[in-house]
Design a protein around this motif. Structure first.
Motif, PDB file in Angstrom:
ATOM      1  N   LEU A  92       4.039  13.604   1.861  1.00  0.00           N
ATOM      2  CA  LEU A  92       5.172  12.729   1.568  1.00  0.00           C
ATOM      3  C   LEU A  92       4.664  11.302   1.471  1.00  0.00           C
ATOM      4  N   SER A  93       5.167  10.538   0.506  1.00  0.00           N
ATOM      5  CA  SER A  93       4.756   9.150   0.384  1.00  0.00           C
ATOM      6  C   SER A  93       5.953   8.302  -0.039  1.00  0.00           C
ATOM      7  N   GLY A  94       5.899   7.031   0.346  1.00  0.00           N
ATOM      8  CA  GLY A  94       6.972   6.103   0.012  1.00  0.00           C
ATOM      9  C   GLY A  94       6.666   4.730   0.569  1.00  0.00           C
ATOM     10  N   ILE A  95       7.551   3.764   0.300  1.00  0.00           N
ATOM     11  CA  ILE A  95       7.318   2.400   0.774  1.00  0.00           C
ATOM     12  C   ILE A  95       8.011   2.116   2.102  1.00  0.00           C
TER      13      ILE A  95
ATOM     14  N   ARG B 102      15.977   9.632  -1.843  1.00  0.00           N
ATOM     15  CA  ARG B 102      15.483   8.683  -2.824  1.00  0.00           C
ATOM     16  C   ARG B 102      14.542   7.711  -2.106  1.00  0.00           C
ATOM     17  N   GLY B 103      13.391   7.461  -2.688  1.00  0.00           N
ATOM     18  CA  GLY B 103      12.405   6.583  -2.063  1.00  0.00           C
ATOM     19  C   GLY B 103      11.263   7.348  -1.424  1.00  0.00           C
ATOM     20  N   VAL B 104      11.376   8.669  -1.348  1.00  0.00           N
ATOM     21  CA  VAL B 104      10.303   9.507  -0.800  1.00  0.00           C
ATOM     22  C   VAL B 104       9.861  10.472  -1.882  1.00  0.00           C
ATOM     23  N   GLU B 105       8.572  10.466  -2.175  1.00  0.00           N
ATOM     24  CA  GLU B 105       8.003  11.378  -3.155  1.00  0.00           C
ATOM     25  C   GLU B 105       7.208  12.440  -2.411  1.00  0.00           C
ATOM     26  N   GLY B 106       7.277  13.653  -2.892  1.00  0.00           N
ATOM     27  CA  GLY B 106       6.558  14.740  -2.256  1.00  0.00           C
ATOM     28  C   GLY B 106       5.609  15.420  -3.213  1.00  0.00           C
TER      29      GLY B 106
ATOM     30  N   GLN C  38       0.805  -1.222   0.000  1.00  0.00           N
ATOM     31  CA  GLN C  38       0.000   0.000   0.000  1.00  0.00           C
ATOM     32  C   GLN C  38       0.835   1.268   0.000  1.00  0.00           C
ATOM     33  N   GLY C  39       1.971   1.249   0.669  1.00  0.00           N
ATOM     34  CA  GLY C  39       2.794   2.442   0.824  1.00  0.00           C
ATOM     35  C   GLY C  39       2.396   3.220   2.071  1.00  0.00           C
ATOM     36  N   PHE C  40       3.207   4.197   2.430  1.00  0.00           N
ATOM     37  CA  PHE C  40       2.945   5.026   3.606  1.00  0.00           C
ATOM     38  C   PHE C  40       2.877   6.478   3.185  1.00  0.00           C
ATOM     39  N   ARG C  41       2.146   7.276   3.963  1.00  0.00           N
ATOM     40  CA  ARG C  41       1.912   8.680   3.620  1.00  0.00           C
ATOM     41  C   ARG C  41       1.888   9.515   4.894  1.00  0.00           C
ATOM     42  N   LYS C  42       2.555  10.668   4.844  1.00  0.00           N
ATOM     43  CA  LYS C  42       2.543  11.645   5.944  1.00  0.00           C
ATOM     44  C   LYS C  42       2.228  13.000   5.346  1.00  0.00           C
ATOM     45  N   SER C  43       1.387  13.765   6.036  1.00  0.00           N
ATOM     46  CA  SER C  43       1.038  15.111   5.590  1.00  0.00           C
ATOM     47  C   SER C  43       1.432  16.124   6.645  1.00  0.00           C
ATOM     48  N   LEU C  44       1.952  17.263   6.176  1.00  0.00           N
ATOM     49  CA  LEU C  44       2.346  18.358   7.057  1.00  0.00           C
ATOM     50  C   LEU C  44       1.630  19.626   6.590  1.00  0.00           C
TER      51      LEU C  44
END
Length: 178
Positions: free
Chosen positions: A132-135, A119-123, A81-87
């Motif tokens: 921010l999202s990534g695996i 690398r591995g984090v998309e914003g 699914q991936g992980f996601r954080k919002s600021l």
């Protein structure tokens, strides 16, 4: 008895787990992650479930049992699914911009603050919300913490960078307004 380590991990459809000598590779639709194993912990894969158990009865083995189960579960969730954080960036005149993989923050300093996303984090930036999202759960969380550290929320006006659902307790200030 570990309450976390005793629970089996359900492997979702499309996720492959291969065990090597000292690590586990988890491969899924979003990518591939590797989790190091401790020699005091053993892994048993049966069908679509993975069970983590301690190989010996020591304090260190009990410590590693729940930890390794959580790390493997995070890797399975991440590649599936991936992980996601919002600021949220809150403040008059505060602006956020994403230039390639560099986040540019104008948050009240005399100069813009530039943060290179690993690398591995998309914003993505929408108005004053950074997503921010990534695996890799640890990498996404650490990147969010680095961004928040630039201008943490202050307790008098609530300005600064905060997590999406973070509540900042307001203080009265010098005048003692109630």
């Amino acid at each position: 008895m570990s309450r976390i380590g005793i629970e089996p991990i359900t492997i979702p459809q499309g996720v492959e787990i291969t065990q090597q000598a000292s690590s586990i590779k988890v491969k899924g639709p979003k990518g591939e992650l590797s989790v190091d194993l401790d020699p005091r912990v053993s892994i048993n894969i049966e069908g679509q479930t993975l069970q983590v158990s301690k190989a010996e009865d020591s304090i260190k083995a009990r410590e590693q049992w729940g930890l390794r189960r959580t790390l493997i579960n995070n890797a399975v969730q991440g590649v599936h699914q991936g992980f996601r954080k919002s600021l949220d960036v809150i403040g008059v005149g505060y602006k956020v911009d994403l230039q390639g993989s560099t986040l540019v923050l104008n948050v009240g300093f005399s100069h813009p603050v530039r943060i290179q996303l690993p690398r591995g984090v998309e914003g993505s930036v929408e108005k004053n919300r950074i997503t921010l999202s990534g695996i890799d759960k640890q990498l996404v969380g650490e990147t969010a913490a680095v961004i928040r550290r630039v201008r943490p929320p202050e307790p008098y006006k609530g300005k600064g960078i905060r997590y999406e659902n973070e509540v900042v307790k307001q203080k009265a200030g010098k005048s003692g307004k109630k």
